[in-house]
Design a protein around this motif. Structure first.
Motif, PDB file in Angstrom:
ATOM      1  N   ALA A  19       0.749  -1.262   0.034  1.00 12.76           N
ATOM      2  CA  ALA A  19      -0.024  -0.045  -0.178  1.00 12.76           C
ATOM      3  C   ALA A  19       0.784   1.299  -0.056  1.00 12.76           C
ATOM      4  CB  ALA A  19      -1.006  -0.088   1.461  1.00 12.76           C
ATOM      5  N   MET A  20       0.462   2.186  -0.571  1.00 18.84           N
ATOM      6  CA  MET A  20       0.898   3.553  -0.506  1.00 18.84           C
ATOM      7  C   MET A  20       0.183   4.711   0.332  1.00 18.84           C
ATOM      8  SD  MET A  20       2.116   3.922  -4.580  1.00 18.84           S
ATOM      9  CE  MET A  20       0.596   3.522  -5.142  1.00 18.84           C
ATOM     10  N   PHE A  21       0.733   5.088   1.330  1.00 18.41           N
ATOM     11  CA  PHE A  21       0.182   6.071   2.353  1.00 18.41           C
ATOM     12  C   PHE A  21       0.550   7.327   2.054  1.00 18.41           C
ATOM     13  CE2 PHE A  21       0.507   2.046   4.173  1.00 18.41           C
ATOM     14  CZ  PHE A  21      -0.973   1.702   4.889  1.00 18.41           C
ATOM     15  N   PHE A  22      -0.509   8.408   1.944  1.00 18.31           N
ATOM     16  CA  PHE A  22      -0.134   9.845   1.924  1.00 18.31           C
ATOM     17  C   PHE A  22      -1.050  10.513   3.020  1.00 18.31           C
ATOM     18  CE2 PHE A  22      -0.159   7.575  -1.988  1.00 18.31           C
ATOM     19  CZ  PHE A  22       1.069   7.929  -2.643  1.00 18.31           C
ATOM     20  N   ALA A  23      -0.063  11.586   3.362  1.00 20.09           N
ATOM     21  CA  ALA A  23      -0.668  12.173   4.835  1.00 20.09           C
ATOM     22  C   ALA A  23      -0.973  13.862   4.315  1.00 20.09           C
ATOM     23  CB  ALA A  23       0.003  11.996   5.883  1.00 20.09           C
ATOM     24  N   ASP A  24      -1.995  14.458   4.605  1.00 17.36           N
ATOM     25  CA  ASP A  24      -1.999  15.872   4.688  1.00 17.36           C
ATOM     26  C   ASP A  24      -1.052  16.310   5.864  1.00 17.36           C
ATOM     27  OD1 ASP A  24      -3.548  16.615   2.548  1.00 17.36           O
ATOM     28  OD2 ASP A  24      -5.606  16.604   3.828  1.00 17.36           O
ATOM     29  N   THR A  25      -0.538  17.560   5.544  1.00 18.44           N
ATOM     30  CA  THR A  25       0.009  18.252   6.684  1.00 18.44           C
ATOM     31  C   THR A  25      -0.714  18.560   7.652  1.00 18.44           C
ATOM     32  OG1 THR A  25       1.643  19.388   5.196  1.00 18.44           O
ATOM     33  CG2 THR A  25       1.426  20.279   7.151  1.00 18.44           C
ATOM     34  N   GLY A  26      -0.595  18.153   8.941  1.00 15.93           N
ATOM     35  CA  GLY A  26      -1.187  18.335  10.079  1.00 15.93           C
ATOM     36  C   GLY A  26      -1.196  17.045  11.139  1.00 15.93           C
ATOM     37  N   PRO A  62      -1.567   1.671 -11.361  1.00 16.23           N
ATOM     38  CA  PRO A  62      -2.930   1.282 -11.560  1.00 16.23           C
ATOM     39  C   PRO A  62      -3.383   0.023 -10.502  1.00 16.23           C
ATOM     40  CG  PRO A  62      -1.871   1.915 -13.643  1.00 16.23           C
ATOM     41  CD  PRO A  62      -1.036   1.659 -12.746  1.00 16.23           C
ATOM     42  N   GLY A  63      -4.352   0.119  -9.974  1.00 17.55           N
ATOM     43  CA  GLY A  63      -4.687  -1.057  -9.041  1.00 17.55           C
ATOM     44  C   GLY A  63      -4.045  -1.223  -7.790  1.00 17.55           C
ATOM     45  N   ARG A  64      -2.999  -0.514  -7.668  1.00 15.55           N
ATOM     46  CA  ARG A  64      -2.111  -0.701  -6.196  1.00 15.55           C
ATOM     47  C   ARG A  64      -2.978   0.401  -5.163  1.00 15.55           C
ATOM     48  NH1 ARG A  64       4.358   0.166  -5.558  1.00 15.55           N
ATOM     49  NH2 ARG A  64       4.447   0.204  -3.323  1.00 15.55           N
ATOM     50  N   GLN A  65      -3.071   0.028  -3.952  1.00 13.78           N
ATOM     51  CA  GLN A  65      -3.813   0.411  -2.974  1.00 13.78           C
ATOM     52  C   GLN A  65      -3.162   1.795  -2.509  1.00 13.78           C
ATOM     53  OE1 GLN A  65      -4.217  -1.326   0.890  1.00 13.78           O
ATOM     54  NE2 GLN A  65      -6.039  -2.397  -0.048  1.00 13.78           N
ATOM     55  N   GLN A  96     -11.542  12.240  -9.944  1.00  8.31           N
ATOM     56  CA  GLN A  96     -11.305  10.760  -9.629  1.00  8.31           C
ATOM     57  C   GLN A  96     -12.737   9.882 -10.193  1.00  8.31           C
ATOM     58  OE1 GLN A  96      -9.877   9.934  -5.545  1.00  8.31           O
ATOM     59  NE2 GLN A  96      -8.680  11.637  -5.364  1.00  8.31           N
ATOM     60  N   VAL A  97     -13.558  10.489  -9.837  1.00  7.61           N
ATOM     61  CA  VAL A  97     -14.887   9.831 -10.095  1.00  7.61           C
ATOM     62  C   VAL A  97     -14.814   9.809 -11.712  1.00  7.61           C
ATOM     63  CG1 VAL A  97     -17.327  10.114 -10.249  1.00  7.61           C
ATOM     64  CG2 VAL A  97     -16.399  10.808  -8.463  1.00  7.61           C
ATOM     65  N   GLU A  98     -14.613  10.572 -12.551  1.00  6.87           N
ATOM     66  CA  GLU A  98     -14.667  10.567 -13.729  1.00  6.87           C
ATOM     67  C   GLU A  98     -13.551   9.317 -14.398  1.00  6.87           C
ATOM     68  OE1 GLU A  98     -13.607  13.232 -17.918  1.00  6.87           O
ATOM     69  OE2 GLU A  98     -13.723  14.225 -15.913  1.00  6.87           O
ATOM     70  N   ARG A  99     -12.457   9.461 -13.865  1.00 11.07           N
ATOM     71  CA  ARG A  99     -11.487   8.529 -14.228  1.00 11.07           C
ATOM     72  C   ARG A  99     -11.351   6.987 -13.528  1.00 11.07           C
ATOM     73  NH1 ARG A  99      -7.277   9.543 -17.247  1.00 11.07           N
ATOM     74  NH2 ARG A  99      -7.267  11.750 -18.099  1.00 11.07           N
ATOM     75  N   LYS A 100     -12.719   6.936 -12.462  1.00  9.51           N
ATOM     76  CA  LYS A 100     -12.672   5.819 -12.082  1.00  9.51           C
ATOM     77  C   LYS A 100     -11.418   5.273 -11.157  1.00  9.51           C
ATOM     78  CE  LYS A 100     -16.408   4.153 -14.858  1.00  9.51           C
ATOM     79  NZ  LYS A 100     -17.182   3.489 -15.579  1.00  9.51           N
ATOM     80  N   THR A 101     -10.714   6.259 -10.468  1.00  9.59           N
ATOM     81  CA  THR A 101      -9.638   5.831  -9.764  1.00  9.59           C
ATOM     82  C   THR A 101      -9.757   5.258  -8.150  1.00  9.59           C
ATOM     83  OG1 THR A 101      -9.309   8.112  -9.214  1.00  9.59           O
ATOM     84  CG2 THR A 101      -7.986   7.330 -11.313  1.00  9.59           C
ATOM     85  N   PRO A 102      -9.315   3.879  -8.177  1.00 12.14           N
ATOM     86  CA  PRO A 102      -9.653   3.504  -6.607  1.00 12.14           C
ATOM     87  C   PRO A 102      -8.784   4.048  -5.480  1.00 12.14           C
ATOM     88  CG  PRO A 102      -8.362   1.795  -8.010  1.00 12.14           C
ATOM     89  CD  PRO A 102      -8.705   3.249  -8.682  1.00 12.14           C
ATOM     90  N   VAL A 103      -9.062   5.559  -5.297  1.00 12.55           N
ATOM     91  CA  VAL A 103      -8.316   6.235  -4.249  1.00 12.55           C
ATOM     92  C   VAL A 103      -9.176   6.199  -3.072  1.00 12.55           C
ATOM     93  CG1 VAL A 103      -7.052   8.079  -3.629  1.00 12.55           C
ATOM     94  CG2 VAL A 103      -6.774   7.616  -5.997  1.00 12.55           C
ATOM     95  N   VAL A 104      -8.596   5.924  -1.851  1.00  8.40           N
ATOM     96  CA  VAL A 104      -9.348   5.836  -0.755  1.00  8.40           C
ATOM     97  C   VAL A 104      -8.846   7.019   0.279  1.00  8.40           C
ATOM     98  CG1 VAL A 104      -9.625   4.592   1.513  1.00  8.40           C
ATOM     99  CG2 VAL A 104      -9.287   3.147  -0.586  1.00  8.40           C
TER     100      VAL A 104
END
Length: 577
Positions: A376-383, A425-428, A449-457
């Protein structure tokens, strides 16, 4: 149709490995985008905000190592690129900005949307070229690309529409990208370093993002020296996992025995780090050696006894051939024990999380780390999202942790995750978003994201405030002000926009809600996690000024009639529940 300068631009970019360009079309940029359409080798990612595209490009470029393009039209569109380019410069990402410009006959006349690219991009760009003559094209394009790739940072090509539409004649679109050179200190410097290491009874290592390609070598060195290994936030993903000598982080996000280890050691090795919080680094009582491929980083955060310029992998590989093995592990054992003790403290609200409402963010993040895929790849907002990522999301050899760690912009996590998903593509891909950051930038491009159907959580830490600013104010002894706001039900908003929405209000729903989000593959997911607004996280070492500031702020809040807030803050964070 004859070959135009804009055609040459995209040909060279494609030959250099650019696969995507993020941005918004418009007026001055129209001839450039028309050439992109004709080219067909580079995908255009139409975003709703250029800054969103900039952050997406930064993540893609950083993770893949390949150059990525962004674009914006003259004036306002170009301005929106700036923040992403600053982030690219700080994070070391090869991003190339294609900046629309007014026609050459209008330059320096104060025309509508005119902007001087040299002055405007001075702080953000490693190289800025302004195309005012077709004969410049190959040289400027080539220089911008090679600078971005070899120096790992952003560059800008400013291109007026009339130049983009001009004939490119027979200028070559070939480009030769050199492989990275082997850079290490001289044998004499390495011998001096080995002598210092052999003479020291105790050695500690503090590593940063410069250890990205040197993880195995650094861990081998630590094993030989019986050295505890601390790391910066950028170094965590490389040096934490499967490392028997790992002792955590220092700084305001700090945990474990890192602070004690780097202050108690006789010799500290600073490897590939430009850690900016000097108050958490040791003073003259500890000898320090700093190794970095960027000479400007040497000694600027703390005085060092030896500074060496070199790539960490090449330097440590050479050092391993000469350094002696240490046998006394007492220093290492002590700080490993301190780290384990602090880890037990960190588990307090994780273990008790199922019984505490509102949801504790520690429990949410730890559960997420447990459920997420090994790659999985995790990304965090500053804060505060960074706090929970640092302390409760564990990396792995194939996991990635990323954010605006050196620039500290708001609202980066969702676009970072979007760019990563397009690259893999497809990686969490998982974005830990602050509610302030999500509403600032991510909400509009949820439609992309909706238009491109990217599975981003996207997991929103919904606490109705700029929580980290709230903490900063208390550290400074200030009564928090201007940090609270009202949020919608983000799950319902997401559903209305065509994404999957999940709202988590009860602790018992955390595991199932996160599992459902991670299992959804048909498009983006927004998890609206209503978390405790009074959750507080202090580092393993609290500087006196921080403790004093908190005490003063709490006192001021009591005197100003906010006793209920103070009681809730204390009650929620001292183990009473």
């Amino acid at each position: 149709m004859s070959r135009k300068v804009a055609d040459l631009l995209w040909e060279v970019l494609a030959n250099a490995g650019v696969k995507r360009c993020y941005g918004i079309v418009g007026d001055a940029l129209n001839p450039v985008i028309d050439a992109l359409r004709r080219n067909g080798r580079i995908e255009f990612i139409h975003v709703r905000h250029e800054e969103y595209g900039g952050f997406a490009a930064v993540a893609e470029a950083y993770l893949t190592g390949d150059p990525v393009a962004v674009c914006g039209t003259a004036g306002p569109g170009v301005v929106h690129l700036f923040n992403g380019l600053m982030d690219a410069r700080k994070e070391g990402a090869p991003v190339i900005a294609i900046a629309g410009d007014v026609e050459t006959k209008l330059i320096d006349t104060g025309a509508l949307e005119e902007l001087n690219p040299y002055k405007f991009f001075e702080a953000a760009s490693l190289y800025t070229g302004r195309l005012v003559n077709p004969e410049q094209a190959r040289a400027i394009i080539n220089t911008a690309i090679l600078t971005a790739i070899t120096e790992k940072g952003p560059t800008v090509i400013s291109i007026p529409g009339d130049i983009a539409s001009a004939d490119a004649a027979d200028q070559s679109s070939e480009i030769r990208v050199p492989t990275a050179p082997i850079l290490r200190p001289s044998d004499a410097d390495l011998n001096q370093l080995a002598t210092m290491i052999d003479a020291a009874k105790t050695v500690a290592i503090f590593g940063g993002d410069g250890c990205r390609d040197a993880r195995d070598e650094v861990i081998e060195l630590a094993g030989r020296l019986k050295a505890p290994v601390g790391y910066t936030f950028r170094g965590k993903q490389w040096l934490e996992h499967d490392n028997p000598n790992a002792v955590g982080m220092t700084g305001l996000l700090g945990y474990g025995g890192a602070y004690g280890a780097i202050h108690d050691a006789e010799l500290l090795l600073l490897l590939g780090t430009d850690f900016p919080f000097s108050e958490f680094l040791p003073g003259d009582s500890v000898k320090k050696v700093q190794i970095d491929k960027n000479s400007k980083h040497i000694g600027r955060r703390t005085p060092v006894d030896l500074g060496l310029v070199g790539d960490i992998k090449a330097t440590v590989t050479a050092l391993l051939k000469t350094v002696s093995v240490k046998t006394d592990s007492r220093f290492l054992d002590k700080h490993i024990a301190d780290t384990k003790s602090f880890q037990e403290l960190l588990q307090h609200y994780v273990v008790k999380g199922p019984g505490i409402k509102p949801v504790r963010p520690e429990f949410l993040a730890a559960t997420l780390s447990e459920l997420a895929a090994d790659d999985a790849m995790f990304f965090a907002d500053t804060g505060t999202a960074c706090i929970w990522l640092a302390r409760h999301v564990f990396g792995g050899r194939n996991r990635r942790l990323f954010g605006s760690f050196s620039w500290a912009s708001m609202a980066n996590a969702a676009p970072n995750a979007f760019g990563a998903q397009l690259a893999y593509p497809g990686r969490q891909t998982i974005a830990l978003c602050g509610d302030g950051g999500f509403t600032m930038l991510a909400l509009g491009d949820l439609l992309t994201q909706v238009e491109r159907k990217t599975p981003v959580v996207q997991i929103i830490l919904n606490n109705g405030s700029l929580d980290f600013v709230n903490i900063e104010m208390q550290e400074a002894g200030i009564i928090p002000f201007g940090v609270e706001f009202k949020n919608p039900n983000f799950a319902r908003v997401a559903e209305a926009m065509g994404a999957k929405g999940i709202r988590i209000e009860e602790p018992r729903d955390v595991r199932d809600g996160l599992a459902a989000a991670l299992a959804h593959k048909a498009g983006p997911v927004v998890v609206d996690a209503v978390v405790d607004p009074f959750a507080l996280s202090l580092p393993s070492h609290v500087p006196f000024h921080t403790a004093k500031g908190f005490t003063l702020s709490l006192t001021k809040q009591v005197l100003s009639g906010k006793m209920d807030t103070v009681i809730k803050t204390i009650e929620r964070n001292v183990g009473l529940i």
